[in-house]
Each structure stands twice: as C-alpha cells, then as structure tokens.
Design a protein around this motif. Structure first.
Motif, short mmCIF file in Angstrom:
data_model
loop_
_atom_site.label_atom_id
_atom_site.label_comp_id
_atom_site.label_asym_id
_atom_site.label_seq_id
_atom_site.Cartn_x
_atom_site.Cartn_y
_atom_site.Cartn_z
N CYS A 22 0.86 -1.17 0.00
CA CYS A 22 0.00 0.00 0.00
C CYS A 22 0.90 1.23 0.00
O CYS A 22 1.64 1.45 0.96
N TRP A 36 -5.23 -3.26 7.22
CA TRP A 36 -5.69 -4.00 6.05
C TRP A 36 -7.01 -4.67 6.39
O TRP A 36 -7.16 -5.28 7.45
N CYS A 96 -6.46 -1.28 1.88
CA CYS A 96 -5.57 -0.60 2.80
C CYS A 96 -6.32 0.59 3.40
O CYS A 96 -7.13 1.23 2.70
#
Length: 125
Positions: A22, A36, A96
């Motif tokens: 991310c 996450w 994310c």
C-alpha cells in the motif's frame, strides 16, 4: 487525508504466498495508524491486520494470525501485508486503510478515515 494505492493482488494457489503493498501519499503518513481489511462477495468488510504509526504494535484477525505479517516502512511511505500459507477462504478484495487520529480499536472499519481502491486476491484450491 492521505491517498492510498494498493498493489500485489493476483491469483495464487492454496499454500502459496503473496505480498500486498500500500503506497501512501502525504507528508503526515508517518503519524498514521494503518490497517488491512478484506471483503469477499456478499460479505461484510472484515479486519485483517493493523499496525500503530510507530510500528511498535501490530494486531491480527484470528483467521490470519501466524500466516500474515503487516509491516510499515515510514521512509518509503508503504505498508505491506505478507501473506503465507494462503487458503481459498482468503479470497477477497483487500483494502488498505489509514487513521489520521487515534483509535483504541483498530479492528473496526470506522476507525479509519482513508481507504484505497482495493486489490483482488484469489486463492485457488
């Protein structure tokens, strides 16, 4: 808010490994708690892993504990999710998320105020 872009999702066989990344933009990224989450078709978004801005504390869902590892590279403005021993039930869109303010509970989606667009992970049996 920060802008988040996930990458790394793909098709993988059960038992395999995958690393999601991310990338975050914004100079205050270093002070953000990160997480996450994942969402399978027809299911609610669920917590996977989270990490405090300092990197000192990490949190995992029971279903991924011991298989997934979250890490934060403040110099590179990235948060990675290393996924090992993947199972078909890990199949989902992985998101994310970033929290610009402190929350005691990082397992709730509501604790985060910035989200990426998601990356698809498919685990075949």
């Amino acid at each position: 808010q920060v802008q988040l872009v996930e990458s790394g999702g793909t098709l993988v066989q059960a038992g395999g490994s995958l690393r999601l990344s991310c990338a975050a933009s914004g100079r205050t990224f270093r002070s953000y708690d990160m997480g996450w989450f994942r969402q399978a078709p027809g299911q609610e978004r669920e917590f996977v892993a989270a990490i405090r801005w300092s990197g000192s504390n990490t949190y995992y869902a029971d279903s991924v504990k011991g298989r997934f590892t979250i890490s934060k590279d403040k110099a590179e403005n990235t948060v990675d999710l290393q996924m090992n021993s993947l199972k078909p039930e890990d199949t989902a869109v992985y998101y994310c998320a970033a929290a610009s303010y402190y929350n005691n509970d990082l397992k709730r989606p509501g604790s985060f105020d910035s989200w990426g667009q998601g990356t698809q992970v498919t685990v075949s049996s």
